[in-house]
Design a protein around this motif. Structure first.
Motif, PDB file in Angstrom:
ATOM      1  N   PHE A  38       0.834  -1.198   0.000  1.00 58.20           N
ATOM      2  CA  PHE A  38       0.000   0.000   0.000  1.00 58.20           C
ATOM      3  C   PHE A  38       0.869   1.249   0.000  1.00 58.20           C
ATOM      4  CE2 PHE A  38      -3.224  -2.999   0.804  1.00 58.20           C
ATOM      5  CZ  PHE A  38      -4.453  -2.388   0.554  1.00 58.20           C
ATOM      6  N   ILE A  39       0.583   2.133  -0.944  1.00 61.05           N
ATOM      7  CA  ILE A  39       1.364   3.343  -1.122  1.00 61.05           C
ATOM      8  C   ILE A  39       1.076   4.350  -0.010  1.00 61.05           C
ATOM      9  CG2 ILE A  39      -0.404   4.336  -2.624  1.00 61.05           C
ATOM     10  CD1 ILE A  39       1.827   5.706  -4.199  1.00 61.05           C
ATOM     11  N   GLU A  40       2.114   5.028   0.435  1.00 63.00           N
ATOM     12  CA  GLU A  40       1.965   6.138   1.378  1.00 63.00           C
ATOM     13  C   GLU A  40       2.264   7.472   0.703  1.00 63.00           C
ATOM     14  OE1 GLU A  40       2.899   6.355   5.902  1.00 63.00           O
ATOM     15  OE2 GLU A  40       4.761   6.941   4.868  1.00 63.00           O
ATOM     16  N   ARG A  41       3.309   7.489  -0.124  1.00 66.25           N
ATOM     17  CA  ARG A  41       3.658   8.710  -0.853  1.00 66.25           C
ATOM     18  C   ARG A  41       4.471   8.318  -2.080  1.00 66.25           C
ATOM     19  NH1 ARG A  41       7.103   8.157   3.415  1.00 66.25           N
ATOM     20  NH2 ARG A  41       9.337   8.327   2.965  1.00 66.25           N
ATOM     21  N   ALA A  42       4.607   9.266  -3.003  1.00 69.43           N
ATOM     22  CA  ALA A  42       5.374   8.998  -4.220  1.00 69.43           C
ATOM     23  C   ALA A  42       5.926  10.304  -4.761  1.00 69.43           C
ATOM     24  CB  ALA A  42       4.504   8.319  -5.264  1.00 69.43           C
ATOM     25  N   GLU A  43       7.062  10.185  -5.447  1.00 71.06           N
ATOM     26  CA  GLU A  43       7.686  11.357  -6.057  1.00 71.06           C
ATOM     27  C   GLU A  43       8.511  10.897  -7.258  1.00 71.06           C
ATOM     28  OE1 GLU A  43      10.625  15.136  -4.921  1.00 71.06           O
ATOM     29  OE2 GLU A  43      10.143  13.605  -3.428  1.00 71.06           O
ATOM     30  N   GLY A  44       8.340  11.587  -8.387  1.00 71.28           N
ATOM     31  CA  GLY A  44       9.095  11.222  -9.578  1.00 71.28           C
ATOM     32  C   GLY A  44       8.726   9.840 -10.056  1.00 71.28           C
ATOM     33  N   ALA A  45       9.692   8.911 -10.008  1.00 72.51           N
ATOM     34  CA  ALA A  45       9.451   7.524 -10.395  1.00 72.51           C
ATOM     35  C   ALA A  45       9.524   6.583  -9.194  1.00 72.51           C
ATOM     36  CB  ALA A  45      10.466   7.090 -11.450  1.00 72.51           C
ATOM     37  N   LEU A  46       9.431   7.150  -7.980  1.00 73.37           N
ATOM     38  CA  LEU A  46       9.587   6.354  -6.761  1.00 73.37           C
ATOM     39  C   LEU A  46       8.298   6.316  -5.961  1.00 73.37           C
ATOM     40  CD1 LEU A  46      13.076   7.662  -5.550  1.00 73.37           C
ATOM     41  CD2 LEU A  46      12.587   5.696  -7.021  1.00 73.37           C
ATOM     42  N   ILE A  47       7.997   5.138  -5.435  1.00 72.38           N
ATOM     43  CA  ILE A  47       6.839   4.940  -4.561  1.00 72.38           C
ATOM     44  C   ILE A  47       7.336   4.423  -3.221  1.00 72.38           C
ATOM     45  CG2 ILE A  47       4.876   3.397  -4.131  1.00 72.38           C
ATOM     46  CD1 ILE A  47       4.163   3.602  -7.053  1.00 72.38           C
ATOM     47  N   THR A  48       6.844   5.007  -2.138  1.00 70.93           N
ATOM     48  CA  THR A  48       7.158   4.523  -0.794  1.00 70.93           C
ATOM     49  C   THR A  48       5.891   3.973  -0.173  1.00 70.93           C
ATOM     50  OG1 THR A  48       8.940   6.130  -0.514  1.00 70.93           O
ATOM     51  CG2 THR A  48       8.033   5.146   1.489  1.00 70.93           C
ATOM     52  N   ASP A  49       5.983   2.758   0.388  1.00 70.32           N
ATOM     53  CA  ASP A  49       4.783   2.133   0.944  1.00 70.32           C
ATOM     54  C   ASP A  49       4.624   2.471   2.423  1.00 70.32           C
ATOM     55  OD1 ASP A  49       6.339   0.363   2.499  1.00 70.32           O
ATOM     56  OD2 ASP A  49       6.067  -1.332   1.135  1.00 70.32           O
ATOM     57  N   VAL A  50       3.535   1.982   2.993  1.00 76.97           N
ATOM     58  CA  VAL A  50       3.199   2.333   4.378  1.00 76.97           C
ATOM     59  C   VAL A  50       4.172   1.725   5.379  1.00 76.97           C
ATOM     60  CG1 VAL A  50       0.751   2.715   3.950  1.00 76.97           C
ATOM     61  CG2 VAL A  50       1.563   0.391   4.445  1.00 76.97           C
ATOM     62  N   ASP A  51       5.021   0.814   4.940  1.00 76.70           N
ATOM     63  CA  ASP A  51       6.036   0.225   5.815  1.00 76.70           C
ATOM     64  C   ASP A  51       7.408   0.868   5.626  1.00 76.70           C
ATOM     65  OD1 ASP A  51       4.605  -2.071   7.200  1.00 76.70           O
ATOM     66  OD2 ASP A  51       4.142  -2.491   5.109  1.00 76.70           O
ATOM     67  N   GLY A  52       7.493   1.894   4.774  1.00 76.27           N
ATOM     68  CA  GLY A  52       8.758   2.599   4.584  1.00 76.27           C
ATOM     69  C   GLY A  52       9.643   2.024   3.504  1.00 76.27           C
ATOM     70  N   ASN A  53       9.156   1.045   2.739  1.00 76.22           N
ATOM     71  CA  ASN A  53       9.922   0.504   1.617  1.00 76.22           C
ATOM     72  C   ASN A  53       9.724   1.390   0.385  1.00 76.22           C
ATOM     73  OD1 ASN A  53      10.656  -2.070   3.007  1.00 76.22           O
ATOM     74  ND2 ASN A  53       8.441  -2.383   2.927  1.00 76.22           N
ATOM     75  N   THR A  54      10.811   1.652  -0.335  1.00 79.35           N
ATOM     76  CA  THR A  54      10.733   2.497  -1.520  1.00 79.35           C
ATOM     77  C   THR A  54      11.063   1.668  -2.758  1.00 79.35           C
ATOM     78  OG1 THR A  54      11.316   4.495  -0.303  1.00 79.35           O
ATOM     79  CG2 THR A  54      11.646   4.548  -2.684  1.00 79.35           C
ATOM     80  N   GLY A  60       3.987   3.032 -13.667  1.00 75.83           N
ATOM     81  CA  GLY A  60       3.433   4.374 -13.799  1.00 75.83           C
ATOM     82  C   GLY A  60       1.923   4.427 -13.720  1.00 75.83           C
ATOM     83  N   GLY A  61       1.338   3.636 -12.804  1.00 77.47           N
ATOM     84  CA  GLY A  61      -0.125   3.613 -12.720  1.00 77.47           C
ATOM     85  C   GLY A  61      -0.757   3.189 -14.030  1.00 77.47           C
ATOM     86  N   PHE A  62      -0.096   2.240 -14.725  1.00 74.51           N
ATOM     87  CA  PHE A  62      -0.489   1.800 -16.076  1.00 74.51           C
ATOM     88  C   PHE A  62      -0.496   2.968 -17.055  1.00 74.51           C
ATOM     89  CE2 PHE A  62      -2.451  -2.082 -14.039  1.00 74.51           C
ATOM     90  CZ  PHE A  62      -1.517  -2.957 -14.577  1.00 74.51           C
ATOM     91  N   GLY A  63       0.615   3.687 -17.066  1.00 80.35           N
ATOM     92  CA  GLY A  63       0.826   4.698 -18.094  1.00 80.35           C
ATOM     93  C   GLY A  63       0.233   6.055 -17.794  1.00 80.35           C
ATOM     94  N   VAL A  64      -0.098   6.322 -16.546  1.00 79.78           N
ATOM     95  CA  VAL A  64      -0.760   7.576 -16.178  1.00 79.78           C
ATOM     96  C   VAL A  64       0.229   8.650 -15.736  1.00 79.78           C
ATOM     97  CG1 VAL A  64      -2.358   8.605 -14.492  1.00 79.78           C
ATOM     98  CG2 VAL A  64      -2.940   6.448 -15.607  1.00 79.78           C
ATOM     99  N   VAL A  67       4.472  12.510 -16.364  1.00 76.56           N
ATOM    100  CA  VAL A  67       5.200  13.666 -15.818  1.00 76.56           C
ATOM    101  C   VAL A  67       5.740  13.396 -14.420  1.00 76.56           C
ATOM    102  CG1 VAL A  67       3.900  15.338 -17.190  1.00 76.56           C
ATOM    103  CG2 VAL A  67       3.135  14.794 -14.859  1.00 76.56           C
ATOM    104  N   GLY A  68       5.501  12.203 -13.901  1.00 78.82           N
ATOM    105  CA  GLY A  68       6.037  11.827 -12.597  1.00 78.82           C
ATOM    106  C   GLY A  68       5.049  12.058 -11.467  1.00 78.82           C
ATOM    107  N   TYR A  69       5.222  11.289 -10.413  1.00 82.51           N
ATOM    108  CA  TYR A  69       4.404  11.453  -9.213  1.00 82.51           C
ATOM    109  C   TYR A  69       4.718  12.788  -8.542  1.00 82.51           C
ATOM    110  CZ  TYR A  69       3.215   6.475  -9.431  1.00 82.51           C
ATOM    111  OH  TYR A  69       2.743   5.238  -9.821  1.00 82.51           O
ATOM    112  N   SER A  70       3.678  13.402  -7.989  1.00 83.98           N
ATOM    113  CA  SER A  70       3.809  14.640  -7.200  1.00 83.98           C
ATOM    114  C   SER A  70       4.554  15.726  -7.958  1.00 83.98           C
ATOM    115  CB  SER A  70       4.505  14.341  -5.856  1.00 83.98           C
ATOM    116  OG  SER A  70       3.833  13.322  -5.159  1.00 83.98           O
ATOM    117  N   GLN A  71       4.333  15.818  -9.259  1.00 86.95           N
ATOM    118  CA  GLN A  71       4.960  16.865 -10.059  1.00 86.95           C
ATOM    119  C   GLN A  71       4.512  18.224  -9.491  1.00 86.95           C
ATOM    120  OE1 GLN A  71       7.129  18.842 -12.257  1.00 86.95           O
ATOM    121  NE2 GLN A  71       7.099  16.741 -13.087  1.00 86.95           N
ATOM    122  N   PRO A  72       5.448  19.051  -9.010  1.00 90.69           N
ATOM    123  CA  PRO A  72       5.060  20.273  -8.285  1.00 90.69           C
ATOM    124  C   PRO A  72       4.100  21.179  -9.043  1.00 90.69           C
ATOM    125  CG  PRO A  72       7.394  19.845  -7.978  1.00 90.69           C
ATOM    126  CD  PRO A  72       6.909  18.841  -8.991  1.00 90.69           C
ATOM    127  N   ALA A  73       4.318  21.391 -10.332  1.00 85.35           N
ATOM    128  CA  ALA A  73       3.442  22.293 -11.088  1.00 85.35           C
ATOM    129  C   ALA A  73       2.028  21.749 -11.174  1.00 85.35           C
ATOM    130  CB  ALA A  73       4.009  22.511 -12.490  1.00 85.35           C
TER     131      ALA A  73
END
Length: 445
Positions: A38-54, A60-64, A67-73
């Motif tokens: 289970f995902i807790e947060r993500a940035e760019g091409a990295l996903i961190t789960d609720v147990d702290g594993n990255t 990419g969410g099946f191609g979604v 522009v990357g996760y949490s793209q600031p703009a």
């Protein structure tokens, strides 16, 4: 030097296992998961789960997430719009983000003449509405799709989709007057033919379909993926698509290019059709259009788009203002970060690593793709090309244990594909490919 992958617990970890138990109890079984974490947060091409594993995410969410996760703009655009208003329904009180997005897409798509757009929620909705628009425009009843196609899971889209299991088995009858032709698949085409010859062979089958099965004057639309996504990242010879375009023009058939997965930079062009020198009449877009917000669209020649009667296409949530604002930010990011050039670099690096693996593992029958849309097809024997479907499942599981999320594709489920965010770094690509190579070695040792 430390890599991007972080392992703090077994996979899945204790918190993910707790949530998986809740999923098992309360969520329909049809919603199986690729990565049981289970995902807790993500940035760019990295996903961190609720147990702290990255993990490095190649799905990419099946191609979604091009522009990357949490793209600031994109995040900023979402927050700004949400503070103003989140909904009115465009047909009740219209809003600027909708028309601005239509304007920008009209300038981007490889479609000649005046262009208009309409927005929806999912890729399947876009396909359904593109077919409706084509039928309104032509007054015809029939539609042609292709072997290996995937266009979604709503009823018309499911009818167009080819793969029987798990999508279609036991669900017929489907929408009538949908006909299917072979899609040129050079790796699995008629023996002894070159790629261009496979393209001509497939086109002749399409011509024969129009001679003996359905009359061209009854065909409203041909719906085609310029590169097949779920079908296994199959890249057709350019001559095939060019001849299909000529055929549609000759017979007054609307050419609908489904760019739901190929669009927004996945093939290192904004849209895959640009590689082949063809101009669709209508184009469906979704997935990476809005950086993870729910949005899809049909973009096409104005005279065709305008053929649909007032209120014949639409829906309560379609073209949501927050999603449209996100999509405008996605287009800004493509320009500011030169993501099309980046996609070319990403694809080249993945392809080089995959081809190196192919020289090591006889089970990799073919490496193929376009831009950052890269895949490897696995077989039990290169001569017979028997699909290595079971092995692919084990490789994906081995990769997850080592910190890489990847997905399969293909009619036989024997293709490992890359839909990584285009912002993935060269170091992350190499780290992910190291893991894939280790996983292949673990399965084929």
């Amino acid at each position: 030097m430390a890599g991007s992958i972080v392992r703090r617990t077994e996979i899945p970890g204790p918190r993910s296992r707790e949530l998986l138990a809740l999923k098992q109890r309360y969520v329909a079984n049809a919603k199986s998961v690729l990565a049981p974490v289970f995902i807790e947060r993500a940035e760019g091409a990295l996903i961190t789960d609720v147990d702290g594993n990255t993990y490095i995410d190649l799905a990419g969410g099946f191609g979604v997430m091009n522009v990357g996760y949490s793209q600031p703009a994109v995040v900023e655009a979402i927050c700004r719009q949400a503070q103003l208003y989140t909904h009115t329904d465009f047909t009740v009180v219209p809003y600027e983000p909708y028309v601005r997005l239509a304007q920008r897409l009209a300038d981007l798509v490889p479609i000649p003449g005046p262009v208009k757009a309409a927005f929806f929620n999912s890729g399947a909705e876009a396909v359904e509405n593109a077919v409706k628009i084509a039928k309104h425009y032509t007054g015809r009843r029939a539609v042609i799709a292709f072997e290996g196609a995937f266009h979604g899971r709503t009823w018309m889209a499911l009818t167009l989709t080819h793969k029987v299991k798990p999508y279609k088995a036991g669900l017929g009858p489907f929408v009538p007057e949908v006909y299917r032709a072979p899609y040129p698949y050079p790796y699995r085409g008629p023996q002894g033919l070159s790629a261009d010859e496979v393209g001509l062979w497939a086109y002749r089958q399409l011509e024969r379909l129009l001679e003996v099965t359905v009359a061209p004057e009854d065909v409203a639309a041909i719906v085609i993926e310029p590169v097949q996504g779920e079908g296994g990242f199959v890249v057709p010879p350019a001559n095939f698509l060019q001849k299909v375009r000529e055929l549609c023009t000759r017979h007054g058939i609307v050419l609908i290019c489904d760019e739901v997965q190929t669009g927004f930079g996945r093939t290192a062009r904004m849209f895959a059709t640009e590689h082949f020198g063809i101009e669709p009449d209508l184009m469906t877009v979704a997935k990476s259009i809005a950086g993870g917000m729910v949005l899809s669209g049909v973009v096409g020649r104005a005279e065709i788009m305008d053929a649909a009667r007032d209120t014949a296409i639409g829906g309560t949530y379609v073209g949501n203002p927050v999603a449209c604002a996100a999509a405008l930010a996605v287009l800004d990011v493509f320009e500011q970060q030169n993501l099309l050039a980046r996609a070319e670099e990403v694809g080249r690096r993945f392809r080089q690593r995959f081809e190196a693996m192919q020289s090591r593992f006889d089970q990799i029958g073919e490496v193929r793709g376009l831009g950052a849309m890269v895949a490897m097809e696995l077989v039990t024997d290169r001569a017979t090309k028997e699909p290595a479907s079971e092995a692919v499942g084990r490789i994906i599981a081995e990769a997850l244990k080592r910190g890489v999320i990847t997905a399969r594709a293909g009619l036989y489920g024997n293709v490992i594909r890359v839909l990584a965010p285009l912002v993935i770094t060269p170091e992350q690509i190499d780290e992910a490919c190291d893991v894939l190579e280790e996983s292949l070695a673990a399965v084929f040792r």
